[in-house]
Design an enzyme around this catalytic site. Structure first.
Site, short mmCIF file in Angstrom:
data_model
loop_
_atom_site.label_atom_id
_atom_site.label_comp_id
_atom_site.label_asym_id
_atom_site.label_seq_id
_atom_site.Cartn_x
_atom_site.Cartn_y
_atom_site.Cartn_z
N ASP A 160 -33.89 16.73 4.30
CA ASP A 160 -35.22 16.32 4.87
C ASP A 160 -35.76 15.51 3.96
O ASP A 160 -36.15 15.93 2.81
CB ASP A 160 -36.15 17.74 5.15
N HIS A 168 -35.44 16.93 9.22
CA HIS A 168 -36.98 17.48 9.56
C HIS A 168 -36.98 18.02 11.04
O HIS A 168 -37.67 17.82 11.90
CB HIS A 168 -37.94 16.36 9.52
N SER A 177 -43.28 21.75 9.37
CA SER A 177 -44.05 20.42 8.53
C SER A 177 -45.60 20.87 8.61
O SER A 177 -45.67 21.97 7.84
CB SER A 177 -43.78 19.62 10.02
#
Length: 809
Positions: free
Chosen positions: A497, A528, A376
């Site tokens: 995601d 995610h 991320s």
């Protein structure tokens, strides 16, 4: 279980012997064994680490079957031959599989094949060389807990005697991968403050950046190790309450934009030459830090490698607790501050032991070779750092990373939030990660006023009202500088995601095509998430093979052995397949034309269909509060509260499996009844099936160890749901009808006039199973992502002028 291994090196017998000697599985006693059976017994003895005496070993052997009617002790005591059937029946037990559950004791070879476990299939009695070759293969194969058998032995203490090896003998590599010969109970934890090349808080001093690192004790005796660097703005905690308070309203109307003739050159960000304050004076130098820490905000992949001869380095960066500066959400200052840590690791930048004494300290323990890791925002900063071409950065392993911040918070001229975070924007994330707020005096006395004004400016610059691409977002577009990347890149991304959407990694994959580096990509079916501890793929082994080559220069064939593309199948559990490429440009596409409720191969309809966007207030409020209900109702075929707010088109059931590869392009001829509007699209897999659960499930009660007496991770795997579902969204996309040319130019939109609209949906790799139907749903407001104005908007689609193009593999 199905085993998928991509990082195991197939070795010839000479290499087998050399590698087994290196890890002491082949010693003088085994070399002198006179028979294959005695060789096998001695190898087994080394694997039974929990017993010390010969009698205890014999007792343990009696718990294992050698044949369906003979235990292993009795079998070995009679010096009967070692055969494939005997060896692999025992192997399945050593691997933790259950007899009569995971395999039949009468046919172990069939079980090995079914689970895709590698084996030597030589018939008849084996000779000593075959036993050694098979044992080597056994050590490098995965067990039921998702780790190599050698890792399983490692966690029981196999390599503990290796802790005393001289630094000249470390690190230790087996099958091309670093092994856990470093004592994690003796790791050294230190803190330094790197002097950056930015002054983001404008206080007239270069920002100091707190850096926490963990290094092996052997570095005290002359060993230099490479570093795994994780740049995480979350590392020093977050301000969740302040972030929640800063969230923007999303129940606001879509507004008309003033038409413009902007070109990209008009809004392009140009790097600025900043005048920096002078560096701090150096009052002295030292080799040792004066500050330590008890527990870092760790990353399990780094934990695994701390036992294997790497250092782990963590920094939250500018604007975080104990560092200077302010948070800027992905701008060039944050990128510059990130690479400053790398420059300290490779000896080109100074750090200090604390914030005031000016005592300089170098990363004398580091080879200067660095890999960046993380998911991320962490992977995003790795991507950003790579685009600078900074020296010393050998590779990045970027998971679920952003390549352009505009496409994280915007899309096609619209406000499009990351899924699950409606109302978040760049300023909210900056506030959430400004952990300097945690230090009351530092925040209130030094930066609060400046930061507050900067956030007001950020709100103006990011321009929520228009949602258009502008200079603010161009400064945060790392794709512009991809040509500068010099390090090799390994990308990991979830095909489901909808936080950091798949388009982020696909854009980077495409941009890297002409860059002369090695690039690999792993696409999984998760959202995610990390895939560090998936049972069905040897992810940790792949990373070990990769960084052993990239950071230690081991000639293990990593670049050739690891596939360019690895994809987890969405139909068959625990199936991973290698491919040469993904989302190839210029691949022929199949075209589907629109007819009433149908997608067909030839144009047949000139009908115009319409749908509305508004809802009764009570229904609107229900969906606004429960977007999960909206997500189901917008796709379900039965009539519901959204039936008049969408159009649904479907193919006939397909005869054989088809794989949708890359981006699906949609061309529609559309009109709005007002001078503004937006369209949203979802590509859908219609068909009853027990699809994977949205999140992977933990396997078993216990975690898996990262080393001997070290940290744990949780073993996970995707499993089919207990109940069948009638559909699954494959991918989606959104566009502002005034941004039909590009995201920075606003065009006029005349009410009830039809315009040609082209949009690429988020890329995918999806298996559409035989008997299923490919569907397309067209609507406007997306309750999970777009603004929700509940306006009296009505949209019309000219079916004769509309189609979608799909690349099938």
């Amino acid at each position: 279980m199905k085993n998928n291994q991509f990082a195991r090196i197939n070795a010839d017998h000479k290499t087998v012997v050399e590698d087994l000697k290196r890890i002491h599985f082949l010693d003088d006693e085994i070399s002198g064994a006179l028979s294959p059976t005695s060789t096998y017994r001695l190898l087994l003895r080394k694997a039974f680490l929990k017993v010390r005496g010969g009698h205890d070993y014999d007792v343990k052997l009696k718990n294992y079957l050698a044949t369906p009617d003979t235990d292993l002790k009795d079998y070995l005591g009679t010096s009967k031959p070692i055969t494939a059937e005997v060896f692999y029946l025992v192997a399945l037990q050593l691997f933790g599989f259950l007899a009569d559950v995971d395999y039949e004791i009468t046919d172990p070879l069939a079980a090995m094949k079914k689970m895709q476990l590698p084996m030597i299939e030589a018939e008849g009695a084996w000779n000593k060389d075959q036993v050694l070759d098979a044992w080597y293969l056994l050590l490098t194969s995965h067990t039921k807990n998702g780790q190599m058998f050698l890792d399983q032995l490692t966690n029981q203490g196999y390599f503990a005697p290796f802790y005393d090896l001289s630094v000249e003998q470390k690190p230790l590599f087996f099958n091309g991968k670093a092994q856990a010969v470093f004592d994690t109970s003796k790791l050294i934890r230190e803190v330094v403050y790197v002097e950056s090349s930015v002054d983001s808080d404008h206080d007239g001093k270069r920002d100091l950046l707190k850096v926490e690192f963990i290094r092996p004790a052997e570095t005290e005796n002359g060993l230099k190790v490479p570093a795994l660097f994780t740049a995480s703005p979350y590392n020093q905690d977050t301000n969740d309450e302040a972030g929640a308070k800063a969230m923007h309203k999303v129940n606001v109307p879509l507004t008309e934009k003033q038409p413009n003739d902007l070109s990209y050159e008009d809004i392009a960000y140009q790097d600025k030459e900043l005048v920096l304050p002078e560096p701090r004076p150096v009052a002295g130098e030292t080799k040792y830090a004066t500050e330590t820490f008890s527990r870092e905000f760790s990353y399990t992949l780094n934990d695994y490698f701390l036992a294997r001869g790497f250092a782990a380095v963590y920094s939250a960066g500018i604007g975080t607790l104990d560092s200077d500066g302010i948070q800027t959400c992905g701008d060039p200052q944050q990128t510059e501050a990130t690479i400053d840590i790398i420059e300290w690791l490779n000896g080109k930048r100074r750090a200090f032991t604390n914030r005031t004494d000016h005592i300089a300290i170098t990363a004398w323990w580091c080879t200067g070779n660095v890999a960046m890791t993380g998911r991320s925002y962490l992977g995003t900063l790795a991507t950003a750092a790579a685009t600078t071409g900074v020296e010393g950065l050998k590779t990045i392993i970027s998971e679920a990373a952003i390549s352009s911040w505009y496409n994280y918070y915007r899309e096609g001229g619209l406000m499009v939030a990351p899924d699950g975070f409606p109302g978040e924007d760049a300023d909210v994330l900056a506030i959430e990660t400004l952990s300097r707020m945690k230090a009351a005096a530092d925040y209130h006395l030094r930066i609060k006023e400046f930061f507050t004004e900067q956030m007001k400016q950020m709100v103006r610059d990011m321009d929520r009202e228009s949602g258009s691409y502008n200079t603010f977002w161009d400064a945060r577009n790392y794709l512009k500088k991809v040509k500068n990347i010099k390090c090799d890149v390994l990308m990991v991304h979830g095909l489901n995601d909808w936080n950091v959407k798949p388009g982020q990694v696909e854009q980077l994959w495409q941009a890297l095509r002409e860059v002369p580096i090695t690039k690999k990509i792993i696409l999984h079916q998760g959202q995610h998430i990390y895939i560090n501890a998936f049972r069905s793929i040897d992810y940790t082994d792949m990373i070990n093979l990769w960084i052993s080559h990239e950071l230690y220069g081991i000639e293990n064939g990593a670049k050739e052995l690891l596939p360019n593309v690895v994809v987890q199948d969405n139909v068959t559990p625990e199936k991973w397949t290698s491919y040469q490429d993904w989302s190839e440009p210029n691949v022929p596409k199949a075209t589907f034309h629109f007819a009433s409720e149908k997608l067909v191969s030839t144009p047949v309809s000139h009908e115009v269909l319409s749908f509305k966007d508004s809802l009764p207030e009570d229904i609107f409020n229900r969906y606004a509060d429960h977007s999960d209900q909206w997500e189901d109702d917008i796709l379900v075929e039965r009539k519901n509260d959204l039936s008049k707010n969408r159009l649904v088109f479907k193919t006939e059931p397909i005869e054989a499996d088809k794989i949708i590869d890359g981006r699906v392009r949609i061309h529609v001829k559309a009109a709005s009844n007002q001078s503004f509007g937006m369209l949203s699209f979802q590509l859908v897999d219609y068909g009853e099936a027990k699809r994977f659960n949205a999140t992977p499930a933990p396997i078993g009660m216990n975690g898996i160890d990262q080393g001997y007496h070290w940290r744990e991770d949780r073993l996970n795997e995707f499993a089919p749901a207990k109940f069948a579902t009638p559909f699954k969204m494959i991918t989606k996309g959104h566009i502002n009808l005034q941004n039909r040319e590009n995201p920075w130019k606003a065009d006029e939109l005349k009410p009830d006039q039809f315009y040609e609209i082209d949009i690429d949906l988020q890329p995918t790799f999806h298996r559409l199973a035989a008997g299923h139907q490919l569907g397309l749903v067209i609507y406007a407001t997306d309750f999970g992502m777009t603004v929700r104005g509940n306006q009296e908007l009505r949209y019309s689609i000219d079916l004769g002028g509309s189609h979608l193009d799909v690349s099938f593999r």
